[in-house]
Design a protein around this motif. Structure first.
Motif, PDB file in Angstrom:
ATOM      1  N   GLU A 184       0.881  -0.733   0.126  1.00 25.40           N
ATOM      2  CA  GLU A 184      -0.116  -0.062  -0.061  1.00 25.40           C
ATOM      3  C   GLU A 184       1.169   1.524   0.129  1.00 25.40           C
ATOM      4  OE1 GLU A 184      -4.400  -1.738   2.838  1.00 25.40           O
ATOM      5  OE2 GLU A 184      -2.190  -0.982   3.408  1.00 25.40           O
ATOM      6  N   ILE A 185       1.712   0.911   1.059  1.00 28.47           N
ATOM      7  CA  ILE A 185       3.356   2.094   1.272  1.00 28.47           C
ATOM      8  C   ILE A 185       3.633   2.424  -0.381  1.00 28.47           C
ATOM      9  CG2 ILE A 185       5.674   3.335   1.809  1.00 28.47           C
ATOM     10  CD1 ILE A 185       2.782   3.590   3.844  1.00 28.47           C
ATOM     11  N   ALA A 186       3.921   1.418  -0.889  1.00 25.45           N
ATOM     12  CA  ALA A 186       4.760   1.725  -2.416  1.00 25.45           C
ATOM     13  C   ALA A 186       3.764   2.196  -3.669  1.00 25.45           C
ATOM     14  CB  ALA A 186       4.918   0.014  -2.735  1.00 25.45           C
ATOM     15  N   SER A 187       2.284   1.661  -3.475  1.00 27.82           N
ATOM     16  CA  SER A 187       1.603   2.412  -4.453  1.00 27.82           C
ATOM     17  C   SER A 187       0.761   3.615  -4.144  1.00 27.82           C
ATOM     18  CB  SER A 187       0.161   1.434  -4.619  1.00 27.82           C
ATOM     19  OG  SER A 187       0.305   0.253  -4.697  1.00 27.82           O
ATOM     20  N   ALA A 188       1.369   4.106  -3.069  1.00 26.52           N
ATOM     21  CA  ALA A 188       0.807   5.476  -2.678  1.00 26.52           C
ATOM     22  C   ALA A 188       2.195   6.348  -3.299  1.00 26.52           C
ATOM     23  CB  ALA A 188       0.335   5.610  -1.489  1.00 26.52           C
ATOM     24  N   ALA A 189       3.236   5.363  -2.900  1.00 24.53           N
ATOM     25  CA  ALA A 189       4.709   6.490  -3.599  1.00 24.53           C
ATOM     26  C   ALA A 189       4.678   6.565  -5.068  1.00 24.53           C
ATOM     27  CB  ALA A 189       5.734   6.261  -3.254  1.00 24.53           C
ATOM     28  N   ASP A 190       3.757   5.760  -5.709  1.00 21.01           N
ATOM     29  CA  ASP A 190       4.294   5.760  -6.862  1.00 21.01           C
ATOM     30  C   ASP A 190       3.212   6.333  -7.542  1.00 21.01           C
ATOM     31  OD1 ASP A 190       4.951   4.446  -9.843  1.00 21.01           O
ATOM     32  OD2 ASP A 190       3.125   3.513  -9.778  1.00 21.01           O
ATOM     33  N   LEU A 191       2.100   7.301  -7.352  1.00 17.69           N
ATOM     34  CA  LEU A 191       1.296   8.387  -7.168  1.00 17.69           C
ATOM     35  C   LEU A 191       2.387   9.429  -7.486  1.00 17.69           C
ATOM     36  CD1 LEU A 191      -1.457   7.812  -5.768  1.00 17.69           C
ATOM     37  CD2 LEU A 191      -1.872   7.218  -7.982  1.00 17.69           C
ATOM     38  N   VAL A 192       3.259   9.958  -6.489  1.00 18.64           N
ATOM     39  CA  VAL A 192       4.248  11.293  -7.022  1.00 18.64           C
ATOM     40  C   VAL A 192       5.277  10.726  -7.923  1.00 18.64           C
ATOM     41  CG1 VAL A 192       3.021  11.651  -4.732  1.00 18.64           C
ATOM     42  CG2 VAL A 192       4.989  10.629  -4.315  1.00 18.64           C
ATOM     43  N   LYS A 193       5.393   9.708  -7.855  1.00 14.64           N
ATOM     44  CA  LYS A 193       7.183   9.128  -8.487  1.00 14.64           C
ATOM     45  C   LYS A 193       6.730   8.639 -10.275  1.00 14.64           C
ATOM     46  CE  LYS A 193       7.754   5.347  -6.286  1.00 14.64           C
ATOM     47  NZ  LYS A 193       8.895   4.313  -6.544  1.00 14.64           N
ATOM     48  N   GLY A 194       5.751   8.271 -10.867  1.00 12.50           N
ATOM     49  CA  GLY A 194       4.825   8.843 -11.662  1.00 12.50           C
ATOM     50  C   GLY A 194       6.075   7.574 -12.914  1.00 12.50           C
ATOM     51  N   LYS A 195       6.290   8.085 -13.861  1.00 15.60           N
ATOM     52  CA  LYS A 195       7.194   6.559 -14.386  1.00 15.60           C
ATOM     53  C   LYS A 195       7.805   7.122 -15.595  1.00 15.60           C
ATOM     54  CE  LYS A 195       4.789   3.219 -12.751  1.00 15.60           C
ATOM     55  NZ  LYS A 195       5.005   2.133 -12.004  1.00 15.60           N
ATOM     56  N   ALA A 196       7.529   8.432 -15.462  1.00 15.06           N
ATOM     57  CA  ALA A 196       8.629   9.290 -16.467  1.00 15.06           C
ATOM     58  C   ALA A 196       9.323  10.872 -16.158  1.00 15.06           C
ATOM     59  CB  ALA A 196       7.749   9.036 -18.283  1.00 15.06           C
TER      60      ALA A 196
END
Length: 254
Positions: A184-196
């Motif tokens: 859940e923490i990993a997914s939340a962080a991905d929202l601000v990191k993005g993929k590109a």
């Protein structure tokens, strides 16, 4: 209140780089006790020199595979869902060609839990704050389209929030409820990191209860043991195995 933000200013990572120093410099004095630093596995792999020539991708997938779950041919080539040497089931054994230098691909870190623990220990010493670290990778999900980030390494973080033995809002006992907090923490962080966006590190604040000793069980414990995996084969593979077993049984009876 949960707060999530990406750290800016981390340069392109190359083999041999000191990730603790790079993250500490980017974070400055913004980290506090109880923060969880979420690091994309790509930069861990780059720093650890886990890059190979892109021409060797199929061979690399084979070398990283310990069990084939499903294989499908399609107009664009072939997709292999496999269990890799870390126990994870994913497409292409986690071998990745995105956000890598031209002509190269990346393998996952050798031991993501050890990498996460080393980062957590280094950041605690360098910055004097009691933080945890989660290393993430992007995974697909059975039965659902799309991908999300998940924890593949954890250092100083409780990967599960065990609610068994408690009660729900209606007072009913919780018997099997055990959220995978690390995912859940990993997914939340991905929202601000993005993929590109070239923002490979994020900070999650507000779950200090999950941060603990460096020797806590890592993300490897998230992988369900094979004997309890009800979906350990693809549909076609399971059918083929069952058909073969049935044919063999019939032959023995004859």
């Amino acid at each position: 209140m949960l707060q999530v933000w990406a750290l800016e200013g981390i340069p392109e990572v190359v083999a041999g780089d000191d990730l603790v120093a790079l993250i500490a410099q980017s974070a400055g004095d913004t980290l506090a006790d109880g923060d969880i630093v979420v690091v994309t596995s790509k930069i861990v792999s780059k720093a650890e020199g886990r890059s190979v020539d892109a021409d060797d991708r199929e061979d690399a997938i084979t070398r990283e595979t310990v069990r084939v779950v499903a294989t499908r041919e399609h107009p664009g080539g072939r997709t292999r869902i496999v269990q890799n040497r870390l126990g994870m089931v994913s497409a292409a054994a986690g071998v990745d060609a995105s956000n890598t230098p031209e002509g190269t691909i990346l393998l996952l870190p050798v031991d993501p839990d050890a990498s996460a623990r080393a980062l957590a220990a280094g950041l605690r010493e360098a910055l004097g704050v009691h933080v945890g670290v989660i290393v993430t990778d992007t995974l697909g999900r059975a039965w659902r389209e799309g991908q999300t980030d998940a924890a593949i390494g954890a250092g100083g973080v409780h990967v599960f929030e065990d609610l068994r033995g408690g009660t729900d809002a209606e007072g009913r006992p919780l018997v099997v409820t055990m959220p995978c907090a690390a995912d859940e923490i990993a997914s939340a962080a991905d929202l601000v990191k993005g993929k590109a966006a070239r923002l490979p590190v994020a900070v999650v604040r507000g779950r200090a209860d999950l941060v603990g000793d460096l020797d806590l069980p890592g993300a490897r414990t998230i992988v369900r043991p094979l004997e309890r995996d009800m979906f350990r084969l693809g549909t076609l593979e399971a059918y083929a195995d069952g058909f073969a077993a049935g044919a063999a049984s019939s032959a023995q009876k004859d």
